[in-house]
Design a protein around this motif. Structure first.
Motif, short mmCIF file in Angstrom:
data_model
loop_
_atom_site.label_atom_id
_atom_site.label_comp_id
_atom_site.label_asym_id
_atom_site.label_seq_id
_atom_site.Cartn_x
_atom_site.Cartn_y
_atom_site.Cartn_z
N GLU A 83 -17.23 32.30 60.12
CA GLU A 83 -18.25 32.74 59.16
C GLU A 83 -19.14 31.57 58.77
OE1 GLU A 83 -15.96 36.41 56.82
OE2 GLU A 83 -15.97 34.39 55.97
N SER A 84 -18.53 30.41 58.58
CA SER A 84 -19.29 29.21 58.23
C SER A 84 -20.22 28.81 59.36
CB SER A 84 -18.31 28.07 57.92
OG SER A 84 -18.99 26.90 57.51
N SER A 85 -19.77 28.98 60.61
CA SER A 85 -20.62 28.66 61.76
C SER A 85 -21.80 29.62 61.83
CB SER A 85 -19.80 28.74 63.05
OG SER A 85 -18.79 27.77 63.07
N GLY A 86 -21.58 30.88 61.48
CA GLY A 86 -22.68 31.84 61.45
C GLY A 86 -23.70 31.49 60.38
N PRO A 238 -21.11 6.62 54.02
CA PRO A 238 -20.87 8.00 54.41
C PRO A 238 -21.46 8.98 53.40
CG PRO A 238 -18.81 6.75 54.08
CD PRO A 238 -19.92 5.99 53.44
N TYR A 239 -21.77 10.18 53.89
CA TYR A 239 -22.18 11.25 52.99
C TYR A 239 -21.74 12.59 53.58
CZ TYR A 239 -26.02 13.31 55.71
OH TYR A 239 -26.75 13.97 56.65
N VAL A 240 -21.57 13.57 52.70
CA VAL A 240 -21.16 14.92 53.12
C VAL A 240 -21.94 15.95 52.30
CG1 VAL A 240 -19.28 16.60 53.21
CG2 VAL A 240 -18.85 14.22 53.85
N LEU A 241 -22.40 16.99 52.96
CA LEU A 241 -22.99 18.14 52.27
C LEU A 241 -21.96 19.27 52.31
CD1 LEU A 241 -25.66 19.27 50.94
CD2 LEU A 241 -25.96 20.47 53.11
N THR A 242 -21.60 19.76 51.14
CA THR A 242 -20.62 20.84 51.04
C THR A 242 -21.28 22.10 50.53
OG1 THR A 242 -18.88 19.20 50.55
CG2 THR A 242 -18.40 21.52 50.04
N ARG A 243 -21.00 23.21 51.19
CA ARG A 243 -21.50 24.52 50.74
C ARG A 243 -20.59 25.01 49.61
NH1 ARG A 243 -20.50 27.15 55.16
NH2 ARG A 243 -22.30 26.31 56.25
N LEU A 244 -21.18 25.38 48.49
CA LEU A 244 -20.40 25.77 47.32
C LEU A 244 -19.83 27.18 47.48
CD1 LEU A 244 -22.75 24.38 44.52
CD2 LEU A 244 -20.79 23.26 45.61
N ASP A 245 -18.61 27.38 46.94
CA ASP A 245 -17.91 28.65 47.10
C ASP A 245 -18.59 29.81 46.39
OD1 ASP A 245 -15.94 27.46 48.65
OD2 ASP A 245 -14.65 27.03 46.94
N ASP A 246 -19.38 29.51 45.35
CA ASP A 246 -20.00 30.60 44.57
C ASP A 246 -21.35 31.04 45.15
OD1 ASP A 246 -21.64 28.49 43.96
OD2 ASP A 246 -21.28 28.53 41.80
N ASN A 247 -21.68 30.54 46.35
CA ASN A 247 -22.92 30.93 47.06
C ASN A 247 -24.19 30.49 46.33
OD1 ASN A 247 -21.38 32.21 49.05
ND2 ASN A 247 -21.41 34.16 47.93
N SER A 248 -24.07 29.52 45.43
CA SER A 248 -25.25 29.07 44.67
C SER A 248 -26.02 27.97 45.38
CB SER A 248 -24.82 28.58 43.29
OG SER A 248 -23.96 27.45 43.40
N GLY A 249 -25.42 27.33 46.39
CA GLY A 249 -26.11 26.26 47.08
C GLY A 249 -25.15 25.20 47.59
N ILE A 281 -12.55 16.38 55.74
CA ILE A 281 -12.29 17.69 56.35
C ILE A 281 -11.26 18.46 55.54
CG2 ILE A 281 -11.29 18.85 58.36
CD1 ILE A 281 -12.45 16.59 60.09
N ARG A 282 -10.24 17.80 55.05
CA ARG A 282 -9.20 18.47 54.28
C ARG A 282 -9.75 19.08 52.99
NH1 ARG A 282 -4.06 17.93 55.99
NH2 ARG A 282 -3.58 16.30 57.53
N GLU A 283 -10.86 18.54 52.50
CA GLU A 283 -11.46 19.09 51.28
C GLU A 283 -12.16 20.42 51.52
OE1 GLU A 283 -12.36 14.68 49.27
OE2 GLU A 283 -14.01 15.89 50.09
N ALA A 284 -12.64 20.64 52.73
CA ALA A 284 -13.33 21.91 53.06
C ALA A 284 -13.13 22.19 54.55
CB ALA A 284 -14.81 21.84 52.72
N PRO A 285 -11.90 22.47 54.99
CA PRO A 285 -11.62 22.60 56.42
C PRO A 285 -12.37 23.73 57.10
CG PRO A 285 -9.74 23.34 55.12
CD PRO A 285 -10.69 22.67 54.18
N GLU A 286 -12.72 24.77 56.34
CA GLU A 286 -13.42 25.90 56.94
C GLU A 286 -14.86 25.56 57.31
OE1 GLU A 286 -14.57 25.91 52.70
OE2 GLU A 286 -12.71 25.57 53.82
N GLN A 287 -15.38 24.45 56.78
CA GLN A 287 -16.78 24.09 57.03
C GLN A 287 -16.95 23.06 58.15
OE1 GLN A 287 -19.24 23.41 53.54
NE2 GLN A 287 -17.92 24.71 52.29
#
Length: 321
Positions: A83-86, A238-249, A281-287
C-alpha cells in the motif's frame, strides 16, 4: 550536468503512450491529497496480487529482517508495505507536478536549522537518504529548504528521462544533478561547500563495497559514503521523510551529523551506516522499499536469498549500422 532540454524527437509517435501516461499522472496529482492516498493504497493492493516476483522478494526480505514476527504479522506488514508503494506512485506525481507551497503545507520540519548552519559555514554536506517509499517526496521537500545537488540514473525511455529530470530539478533550489557515475563532479560539489543527496542502501555488488550487517544479515554495502566524506571534506548528515499515520502529511527529520565518518576504516563506516539505516527502518518498516533485492550479493558459500525469483530480462540495444 546540462539542464534537461526538450527535443523535437521526443514527439515521435512511439512516445505518445508515455506522454499520455504523464498527462494522466498530472491530472491525478491535482486531486485532493486524501483521495490520492486512497487511490495509492488500492493500486498497491493490486500490485500485491499481480507483481508476484516483487511480492516474493519483499516476503523473503521481511522474513530475513524480522524473524521475530509471526506469519500473520509479516503478512500484514507486507500488505501495508505494498500500500505504501502504491502511495509512493501518487507522491511522485505530487512532487513533480504540485507547487512548492502546496507541498510545504503538508510537512513539518525538524532539525533543518543545523543543516542550514553547516551550509552557511561553507562546509560540504553528504545528505544521506534512504530508499523509503517517500523518497521522491522527501527529495522535493528537502530541495525546497536548501540548495541541493542530486545523483541521477538516466532512464531508457527518453521522454520519461526528460520528465523525471524536469520534475526532480523543480525543487533543487538551483542545484545540479549528477549522473551516478560522475564521481568527480560530486566531489567537486562537496569540496565547494554544496549539499549532495546520496543514498547508500542498495546492493551494487561487492566490487564497490564491503559486507556489513543489516538486520544481522551480511549486506553488500557501498563504501562511497566514506570516500565522499573523506575526499569531499564533507559532513555526513542523514534525513528521513516519514508519512504520518493520520494521513495529514509528513515529518521531515534531519538527524545529527555522523561525524565518526570517515573513520579511516571503510568497513567500520559501512557498519555505522547500516546500523543507522536499520534503526530508521524499524521506526516505520512498512514505508521501506522491501521490493528491492537488498541481499542479492552473498558471501562465498551463502545461499541465494532470491532463489527461483524470475529476473527481469535486459533488453539488448540495437547497434546502428
Amino acid at each position: 550536468m546540462e539542464k534537461p532540454r526538450f527535443r523535437a524527437a521526443l514527439l515521435h509517435p512511439r512516445y505518445w503512450p508515455t506522454w499520455l501516461l504523464f498527462g494522466l499522472w498530472f491530472l491525478v496529482a491535482q486531486l485532493p491529497y486524501r483521495w490520492q492516498l486512497a487511490m495509492g493504497r488500492s493500486f498497491g493492493r493490486a500490485m500485491l496480487r499481480m507483481a508476484k516476483s516483487r511480492r516474493t522478494i519483499a516476503e523473503r526480505n521481511l522474513a530475513l529482517c524480522f524473524p521475530e514476527l509471526g506469519d500473520t504479522e509479516r503478512a500484514n506488514l507486507l500488505i501495508r508495505n505494498f500500500e505504501s508503494s502504491g502511495i509512493a506512485l501518487m507522491e511522485t506525481g505530487m512532487a513533480w507536478f504540485r507547487s512548492a507551497r502546496w507541498l510545504r503545507k503538508r510537512c513539518t520540519f525538524e532539525g533543518l536549522e543545523q543543516l542550514q548552519q553547516i551550509q552557511s559555514q561553507g562546509q560540504g554536506v553528504l545528505l544521506m537518504a534512504m530508499h523509503f517509499t517517500t523518497l521522491e517526496m522527501g527529495a522535493a521537500l528537502m530541495g525546497m529548504s536548501i540548495t541541493l545537488d542530486g545523483m541521477y540514473r538516466p532512464h531508457k525511455n527518453p521522454v520519461y528521462d526528460y520528465m523525471q529530470r524536469k520534475g526532480r530539478e523543480r525543487h533543487t533550489g538551483g542545484g545540479s544533478v549528477y549522473q551516478r557515475k560522475d564521481v568527480r563532479g560530486v566531489l567537486r560539489a562537496l569540496q565547494h561547500g554544496r549539499a549532495v543527496w546520496y543514498a547508500p542502501d542498495q546492493d551494487y555488488g561487492i566490487k564497490q563495497g564491503v559486507f556489513a550487517p543489516l538486520f544481522g544479515v551480511p549486506a553488500a554495502t557501498v563504501t562511497g559514503t566514506s570516500r565522499f566524506a573523506r575526499v569531499g571534506r564533507a559532513r555526513v548528515v542523514p534525513y528521513v521523510l516519514t508519512r504520518l499515520d493520520d494521513n495529514s502529511g509528513y515529518r521531515l527529520k534531519v538527524y545529527d551529523p555522523i561525524d565518526e565518518i570517515p573513520s579511516g576504516d571503510e568497513l567500520q563506516d559501512a557498519i555505522l551506516v547500516n546500523r543507522f539505516i536499520e534503526a530508521r527502518i524499524r521506526e516505520a518498516p512498512e514505508q521501506y522499499m522491501w521490493v528491492h533485492r537488498r541481499f542479492k550479493t552473498r558471501p562465498e558459500g551463502a545461499t541465494n536469498v532470491y532463489e527461483g525469483v524470475r529476473k527481469k530480462k535486459k533488453k539488448r540495444r540495437k547497434v546502428a549500422s
